[in-house]
Design an enzyme around this catalytic site. Structure first.
Site, PDB file in Angstrom:
ATOM      1  N   ARG A  23      41.229 116.444 111.002  1.00 49.03           N
ATOM      2  CA  ARG A  23      41.849 117.391 110.057  1.00 49.03           C
ATOM      3  C   ARG A  23      41.282 118.793 110.242  1.00 49.03           C
ATOM      4  NH1 ARG A  23      40.613 115.326 104.515  1.00 49.03           N
ATOM      5  NH2 ARG A  23      38.776 114.662 105.631  1.00 49.03           N
ATOM      6  N   ASN A  41      44.270 112.653 105.066  1.00 47.27           N
ATOM      7  CA  ASN A  41      44.225 111.252 105.456  1.00 47.27           C
ATOM      8  C   ASN A  41      45.166 110.460 104.556  1.00 47.27           C
ATOM      9  OD1 ASN A  41      42.235 111.730 107.383  1.00 47.27           O
ATOM     10  ND2 ASN A  41      40.565 111.245 106.001  1.00 47.27           N
TER      11      ASN A  41
END
Length: 94
Positions: A23, A41
Site C-alpha cells: 500500500r 487491505n
C-alpha cells in the site's frame, strides 16, 4: 464547481500483497502520477486500490501494479473503470 474530469480506476490486487509495504508503494506511485485515492487491505487478502485522475495516469498506475516491480508478489489485478466521482483528496493508505 465545474464538472468532474477524469476517470476512476478500481483495482483489486491478488497475491502476497499484505504486510509487505504494497500500500505504501502504491501510494508513492499514485502521488508521483498526481492521482487521488486510496489503497486498503481487504479481509480476503487482496489490496483494493481506488485512483482518480486523467485516464493515461490511471493506466500508468495499473501498469505499475502489474509490472512485477511491486513489493510482495502480484498474482492478478482485476480492474474496473468508472467516471470520476470527484470526492477524493490526497492518496491514503487505509
Amino acid at each position: 464547481m465545474g464538472p468532474v474530469s477524469g476517470i476512476r480506476l478500481t483495482a483489486f490486487v491478488r497475491g502476497h500483497v499484505q504486510g509487505v509495504g504494497f500500500r505504501w508503494w502504491t501510494r508513492s506511485q499514485a502521488l508521483r502520477l498526481g492521482l487521488l485515492g486510496w489503497a486498503r487491505n481487504t479481509r480476503d487478502g487482496r489490496v483494493e486500490v481506488v485512483a482518480e485522475g486523467p485516464r493515461e495516469r490511471c493506466a500508468e498506475l495499473l501498469e505499475a501494479l502489474r509490472s512485477g516491480q511491486t513489493p510482495g508478489t502480484v498474482v492478478s489485478v482485476v480492474e474496473r473503470w468508472d467516471p470520476a466521482k470527484g470526492n477524493l483528496s490526497g492518496f491514503l493508505e487505509r
